[in-house]
Design an enzyme around this catalytic site. Sequence first.
Site, mmCIF file in Angstrom:
data_model
loop_
_atom_site.group_PDB
_atom_site.id
_atom_site.type_symbol
_atom_site.label_atom_id
_atom_site.label_comp_id
_atom_site.label_asym_id
_atom_site.label_seq_id
_atom_site.Cartn_x
_atom_site.Cartn_y
_atom_site.Cartn_z
ATOM 1 N N GLU A 11 49.639 56.369 -24.762
ATOM 2 C CA GLU A 11 48.435 56.731 -24.023
ATOM 3 C C GLU A 11 47.584 57.722 -24.829
ATOM 4 O O GLU A 11 46.669 58.332 -24.288
ATOM 5 C CB GLU A 11 48.789 57.360 -22.667
ATOM 6 C CG GLU A 11 49.479 58.715 -22.737
ATOM 7 C CD GLU A 11 50.986 58.617 -22.899
ATOM 8 O OE1 GLU A 11 51.670 59.622 -22.717
ATOM 9 O OE2 GLU A 11 51.473 57.507 -23.226
ATOM 10 N N ASP A 25 44.779 62.567 -24.980
ATOM 11 C CA ASP A 25 45.963 62.116 -24.241
ATOM 12 C C ASP A 25 45.575 61.990 -22.763
ATOM 13 O O ASP A 25 44.981 62.917 -22.179
ATOM 14 C CB ASP A 25 47.098 63.137 -24.416
ATOM 15 C CG ASP A 25 48.395 62.617 -23.805
ATOM 16 O OD1 ASP A 25 48.556 61.386 -23.759
ATOM 17 O OD2 ASP A 25 49.208 63.450 -23.382
ATOM 18 N N ASN A 48 51.363 54.693 -14.388
ATOM 19 C CA ASN A 48 52.056 53.409 -14.529
ATOM 20 C C ASN A 48 53.062 53.208 -13.397
ATOM 21 O O ASN A 48 53.194 52.099 -12.852
ATOM 22 C CB ASN A 48 52.771 53.346 -15.881
ATOM 23 C CG ASN A 48 51.845 52.854 -16.976
ATOM 24 O OD1 ASN A 48 50.849 52.197 -16.705
ATOM 25 N ND2 ASN A 48 52.153 53.199 -18.217
ATOM 26 N N ASP A 64 47.492 48.994 -18.430
ATOM 27 C CA ASP A 64 46.835 48.384 -19.595
ATOM 28 C C ASP A 64 45.325 48.352 -19.418
ATOM 29 O O ASP A 64 44.556 48.620 -20.356
ATOM 30 C CB ASP A 64 47.358 46.966 -19.811
ATOM 31 C CG ASP A 64 48.808 46.952 -20.278
ATOM 32 O OD1 ASP A 64 49.297 48.031 -20.707
ATOM 33 O OD2 ASP A 64 49.436 45.881 -20.213
#
Length: 937
Positions: A853, A809, A817, A826
């Site tokens: 993620e 993770d 983000n 991305d």
Amino acid sequence: MFFPDGEDMTHHHQPVEQQKQLLKQRLNLQTQALVTLARSQTIDRGNFKAALQEITEVVADILNVERVSVWLYQGIAVAQRLPLGFFPQVNEAFFERGTPSGTARQVPGTEGIRIKCLDLYEHNLRCHTSGTELAAGNYPVYFQALASECPLAVHDAQTDSRSQELSESYLRPNGITSFLDAPIWLNGQMVGIVCLEHIGVQRQWTLIEENFVTAIATLVALTIEACDHILTQKQMRQHHQFLVSEYHDDLERLVEERTAELTRTNEKLQKEIQRRSTVEAQLRNYQQHLEELVEEGTREIIQTNEQLQREILSHQRAQEALQESEEQFRCLSEATFEAILIIDQGNLCQVNTNFTQLFGYESGEVIGRNLGEFLAPEYRSCVPQLTASNSEQMYETCCLKKDGSTFPAEIRSKAIPYQGRLVKVTAIRDITAQSQAQEELKKSVSLLNATLNSTTDGIVAVSTAGKIVSFNQKFVEMWGLSQDVLRVPEKQEGFKFFQEQLKEPERFLEKVNQFYAQPNAEGDDVLELKDGRIIECFTQPQRSGFQIIGRVWSFRDVTEKAKAENTLRQHLQQELLIAGMCDRIRQSLNLGEILNTTVEEVRQFLRTDRVIIYRFEPDWSGTVVVESVAPEYLATLDIVIHDPCFGADQIVPYQQGRIQAFADICAAGLTPCYADFLRQLQVRANLVVPILYGVSSQKRGGDGERLRPEGDKEPALWGLLIAHHCSGSRQWQPIEIDLLKSLATQVAIAIQQSSLFEQLEAANQELQRLASIDGLTQVANRRRFDEYLHEEWRRLAREQSPLSLILCDIDYFKLYNDNYGHLAGDFCLQQVAAVLRQCVRRPPDLVARYGGEEFALILPNTDARGAAFVAETVRQRVRGLRIPHVKSPVSQYVTLSLGVASTIPRLYASSQKLIGAADEALYQAKAEGRDCLRHQR
């Protein structure tokens, strides 16, 4: 407990009725197996070894168990013993067993006790072994469990306390994980066990299986009793036959011994009588001089009287011995099965009971009568010969009973001394049964001759020396033989007519010699005659009892039958060839395999020299794509052929289904260039059928020579199916032309199907790739992750190998983000995915995007230590990317938290436990500060 053989427990949600139906089917199979074994002919024949092997094989098949065996106890005394070695295959397996106490079953102790394997069947190897022994002194707990638990069901044999002591010496070397033992009870005693040994994943034995094995143990006990009973009966029959065969010889021996003894006794008696006469003469002389010698001879007279008394006593004893001998002779004559009579001077002086019973007289009625009175009048002329002192011959005559009836008899006489004179001992035997048997034999011979002459087969019987001894009229007519040929005594001369009529006489005479070299051999053959007839022959040895006295040959004219069978065989081969190709088209998508098999089978069917499939190119040149050719002729495979005479005007006729069949290219009127082209390929006769592509089916045209497609669609000319005959000219038959037409249609279907399959396969591969790949990171998606984890879980459960899972993770990715935007997020995910792909390079390893993620790594055949190493490598390389993350509380760069879990999968467990363990480890890593890994075992 109702799911043996390690069945998946997730099937518990099946409807109750379906489970009941499954149980009912298993019970039916087991019941049918028990009935079949109970009716087995091997048990009825007393073949104990074969019976045990049949039982173990059936149990292994029904219950799907790798090892099934039967063991018997040794070293236990019992009052009631089974016969040692009553079936040779058991050897020392039967032994002394313990005596039951009261009515309760007694379990044998362990001191000096062992069990021995009579038969062990291994299912996969399909083999039987025996002889293994297990001593109770080495395995006391196991033997105690056998004595106390009926049956003994052990699900985990390696760790169970009842069987753990067998682990090192027996269970592990044989790969046994579970076993089920059922006792064999006989006469109230446990004499052995039936053992089921499972290999592989541990097995939970069901109540149904325990009951079935108990029934099998009972069947083994019944088999032991049945084999014992059969053996006892066989021994009784042998003993009875032995007594019958020995009785007659012993009787004759006793008669001769007693006769000799009587003769010696009579001689001694004569001597004693002569001696007594001498003594009496001396006594008379003593009496004459008695008065003169009173005083002087008193003592001598007393001595003489004493000697006389002794002689009288000796004479009395001799008379008693004579009477005893006569009584013994009478007993012997009564014990024989024949009628015995003693004749003195032509008259009967003594007879036995068999004589009176046979002739219907009382013994007093026959004494003193002449022998001729007991013979039929027409046979009385032989009486002087029978009563003659020097006659010892055997005569067949007809005897006369008291009631006037007659019967055929066999008479033998022999002269012996009896009571100081020479008498004739005569034996009479009733041979009525033998006479009737001879009459039946004559009738059978007559019936056999009539049968031989009425059959349609030619039959001849030949002696072991090769001389013809018997034959029927059909044999003479079939081979056109004369009586002179049949009377030839020599074998080679007697069979010379075969050489004149057979196409291959040497082969037939060689077989004849082989049969005479092996008298027991049987055989058959098919003979081809020069006049075109086909004769089937069969031979077998002629036996008289157990002795081979000759050989019988049978001949049958099957010319018409052979012709009809040949025609039928050709049609059947054609249908099988077409059906086989249709099956290959349905079952296989390998076009090359279909075409190669087609040309090879067509060449074999047509018996021609070359069969090819020729494919056109856009410029109407072409290539031989498949070929079957005889070794002595030119191979054309993969050769690009350009036929100078083939132009556009040839295309349309072939598209309309034109077929070319030339019996001889030299006489077919072909253009010179086409004829030269075929000569270069060594072709003499040619058969060409077009392969039309793009139509669903083809039908015969009205002229019988063209193939037209259904509808108005014009077919494409894909290629040609061609048969070349190179060794000479050949007239192609309609059945051969029809065969190539049908096969050309099937080839077109196969080509069309292969083309469609290639397109479909490409589309499916692309769809499969799109369905399994995450579009952003180009690693496996969650769907592929679930499928692959399930597949590897089941595979490694069977192999019992480790499986590891890593969940990753990205730390504080939401803050990333929010700060840098989704496009940057991305790109970050793509970079992390690339690092993961670089860290796992083994083909079985899988990298997948697990969530937004989150990523997952599946590592088959990897233990906890290896998985921790991979996880640490991933963590460090992601940090090495140095992707800025100013909002992260952990580091100024992007980092990973990782959870690692490892296990050895089991079939009855779920892979979700592994995912839960890895997820828990990931949670611990996040709780302990992130940018680290934790391992959960």
